[in-house]
Scaffold this active site. Structure first.
Site, PDB file in Angstrom:
ATOM      1  N   HIS A  72      10.904   4.252  -1.653  1.00  0.00           N
ATOM      2  CA  HIS A  72      11.262   4.797  -0.340  1.00  0.00           C
ATOM      3  C   HIS A  72      11.605   3.642   0.593  1.00  0.00           C
ATOM      4  CE1 HIS A  72       9.569   9.154  -0.496  1.00  0.00           C
ATOM      5  NE2 HIS A  72      10.095   8.794  -1.642  1.00  0.00           N
ATOM      6  N   TYR A 205       6.355  12.181   8.717  1.00  0.00           N
ATOM      7  CA  TYR A 205       5.117  12.200   9.508  1.00  0.00           C
ATOM      8  C   TYR A 205       5.434  12.976  10.781  1.00  0.00           C
ATOM      9  CZ  TYR A 205       3.095   8.490   6.587  1.00  0.00           C
ATOM     10  OH  TYR A 205       2.584   7.763   5.544  1.00  0.00           O
ATOM     11  N   PRO A 297      -6.719   8.283   5.865  1.00  0.00           N
ATOM     12  CA  PRO A 297      -5.599   8.288   4.919  1.00  0.00           C
ATOM     13  C   PRO A 297      -4.214   8.064   5.533  1.00  0.00           C
ATOM     14  CG  PRO A 297      -6.412  10.520   5.276  1.00  0.00           C
ATOM     15  CD  PRO A 297      -7.359   9.598   5.983  1.00  0.00           C
ATOM     16  N   LYS A 301      -3.418   3.231   3.167  1.00  0.00           N
ATOM     17  CA  LYS A 301      -3.754   1.820   2.931  1.00  0.00           C
ATOM     18  C   LYS A 301      -4.900   1.609   1.931  1.00  0.00           C
ATOM     19  CE  LYS A 301      -0.737  -0.163   5.455  1.00  0.00           C
ATOM     20  NZ  LYS A 301       0.437  -0.416   4.629  1.00  0.00           N
ATOM     21  N   TYR A 389       3.504  -0.921   7.497  1.00  0.00           N
ATOM     22  CA  TYR A 389       3.571   0.151   6.504  1.00  0.00           C
ATOM     23  C   TYR A 389       3.906  -0.410   5.124  1.00  0.00           C
ATOM     24  CZ  TYR A 389       4.205   4.921   4.850  1.00  0.00           C
ATOM     25  OH  TYR A 389       4.071   6.099   4.168  1.00  0.00           O
TER      26      TYR A 389
HETATM   27  C1  PHB Z   1       0.303  10.852  -0.261  1.00  0.00           C
HETATM   28  O1  PHB Z   1       1.395  11.042  -0.806  1.00  0.00           O
HETATM   29  O2  PHB Z   1      -0.746  11.226  -0.789  1.00  0.00           O
HETATM   30  C2  PHB Z   1       0.245  10.164   1.057  1.00  0.00           C
HETATM   31  C3  PHB Z   1       1.406   9.668   1.603  1.00  0.00           C
HETATM   32  C4  PHB Z   1       1.362   9.030   2.834  1.00  0.00           C
HETATM   33  C5  PHB Z   1       0.169   8.917   3.512  1.00  0.00           C
HETATM   34  C6  PHB Z   1      -0.998   9.415   2.973  1.00  0.00           C
HETATM   35  C7  PHB Z   1      -0.967  10.035   1.740  1.00  0.00           C
HETATM   36  O3  PHB Z   1       0.166   8.322   4.732  1.00  0.00           O
END
Ligand code: PHB
Ligand code: APR
Length: 399
Positions: A72, A205, A297, A301, A389
């Protein structure tokens, strides 16, 4: 029996450490409470920072990840129904992330260790740590469920506690020798897996009026989505209809975007906490991964920090066994904690920015809106997000 490094816990930290030590000719034994099937099936996050991707490749574990994972190069922030794309590659000079589930990383690591005769002991019970201040610390354990059988003893040069949040390693250190700093959040996540095609090429997000939602992916057929919920909720409180209508509302755009829906086959409520216990060393016991630090989460990280601890420790042990120098072992805790605290700051920031805190007053809400407004309009602020990130730079793997 004797080994050089006894590792408690076969999560990402313990398995990666064991693998990296093997590549350096250093012996280890990994003691894991759960079964091989259980560790390979546990659903966790799935975003690998650039440094973790590079580590997997350098360690010879990159083939399946490169084939089946998704690179990504950016992500989408969706606020008030409007999208702002954060272009990682452009903002960080070519860095990106890989979406590849943690349990796939675990499978690759277990296969690699077993293929080279690695000593992984699953289903062990009642692990206990002894003589941590001596040059010959030991680990004792019983067989599954502690039922019958003699307790086994492993004598090692070092023990590494990679046994996660509820492990025994941290608890083996006198509480007065440790400092713990913690934040709890007044919200949790409901995470679900569904059978559907991807809704988006990149993670989304989103912050809607009543909270956070995240669109992630696992494969062309399986999608992973999360939504902010009450931390006291049970998965059963969320019917499929309630999940989809909440996702539709929080992810709604001004031009009518909708998530692709499909059968939901897994639902879990995930608590949110930030916690760091330091130092990460006590005598001949080192702590790595969730055993020492937990992040919420948002931003994914946790796995990356576990990998970065394993990387630092493998280099420190390699230096010790090759040259006899303890300098990197002595520096481990401070070096690891610097990265841990920067990841804590980022995870806390991203979490606070993208969730609606119940009971937040007007001032807090307006500050949150202003921060989002600034982020969305500022290349500098987007660069800061992107740099964190994709992961801050890591040092060399080995000398
Ligand atoms: C996930 O795909 O489980 C995932 C992706 C991004 C995040 C947290 C979890 O910020
Ligand atoms: N004895 C032996 N093994 C244990 C014990 C014990 N007493 N307690 C826990 N374990 C095992 C767990 O069963 C688990 O497999 O230790 C392992 C710890 O793995 P993780 O919890 O995955 O921790 P870590 O390797 O530090 O990786 C952190 O994993 O939990 C996620 O979100 C977290 O992404 C983060 C990453």
């Amino acid at each position: 029996m004797r080994t050089q490094v006894a590792i408690i816990g076969a999560g990402p930290a313990g398995l990666m450490l064991s693998h990296l030590l093997h590549l350096q000719g250093i012996e280890s034994v990994v003691l894991e409470r759960r079964s091989r099937d259980a560790i390979c099936a546990t659903i966790r996050a799935g975003v690998l920072e650039q440094g973790t991707v590079d580590l997997m490749c350098e360690a010879g574990l990159g083939d399946r990840m490169r084939r089946e994972g998704f690179r990504h190069e950016g992500t989408v922030l969706r606020v008030g129904g409007l999208d702002r794309r954060i272009d990682f590659v452009e903002l960080t000079g070519g860095r990106a992330v890989m979406v590849y589930a943690q349990h796939e990383v675990i499978k690759d690591l277990v296969d690699a260790r077993l293929a080279t005769g690695g000593d992984l002991r699953f289903d062990v019970a009642n692990v206990s740590l002894h003589d941590l201040a001596s040059l010959r610390p030991t680990v004792r354990y019983g067989d599954q469920n502690g039922a019958g059988g003699e307790r086994q003893t492993v004598q090692a040069d070092f023990i590494v506690g990679c046994d996660g949040t509820h492990g025994v390693s941290r608890a083996a250190i006198a509480p007065q020798a440790l400092q713990t700093a913690e934040r709890r959040y007044p919200y949790g996540w409901l995470g679900m897996l569904c059978k559907a095609p991807p809704s988006s090429n990149e993670l989304i997000y989103a912050l809607g009026d009543d909270g956070f939602a995240l669109v992630s992916t696992r494969s062309r057929e399986v999608q992973r989505m999360y939504l902010q919920c009450d931390p006291q909720d049970q998965a059963g409180d969320w019917s499929d209809d309630r999940i989809w209508s909440t996702l539709r509302a929080r992810l709604a755009t001004r031009d009518g975007w909708l998530p692709k829906e499909g059968a939901i086959f897994d639902k879990t409520v995930i608590g949110m906490r930030s916690r760091v216990t330091e130092p990460m060393r006590h005598g001949r016991l080192f702590l790595a991964g969730d055993a020492a630090h937990v992040v919420p989460p948002t931003g994914a990280k946790g796995l990356n920090l576990a990998m970065s601890d394993a990387r630092l420790l493998s280099r420190a042990f390699a230096r010790f066994y090759r040259q006899g120098g303890e300098d990197l072992l002595c520096a481990y805790s401070a070096t690891a904690l610097r990265r841990v605290w920067r990841a804590q700051r980022f995870s806390w920031w991203m979490t606070s920015l993208l969730h609606r805190a119940p009971g937040a007053d007007a001032f807090a809400r307006k500050l949150q809106d202003a921060e989002l407004d600034y982020l969305i309009g500022s290349r500098a602020a987007c660069t800061a997000l992107a740099e964190n990130y994709v992961g801050l730079p890591v040092g060399p793997l080995w000398d």
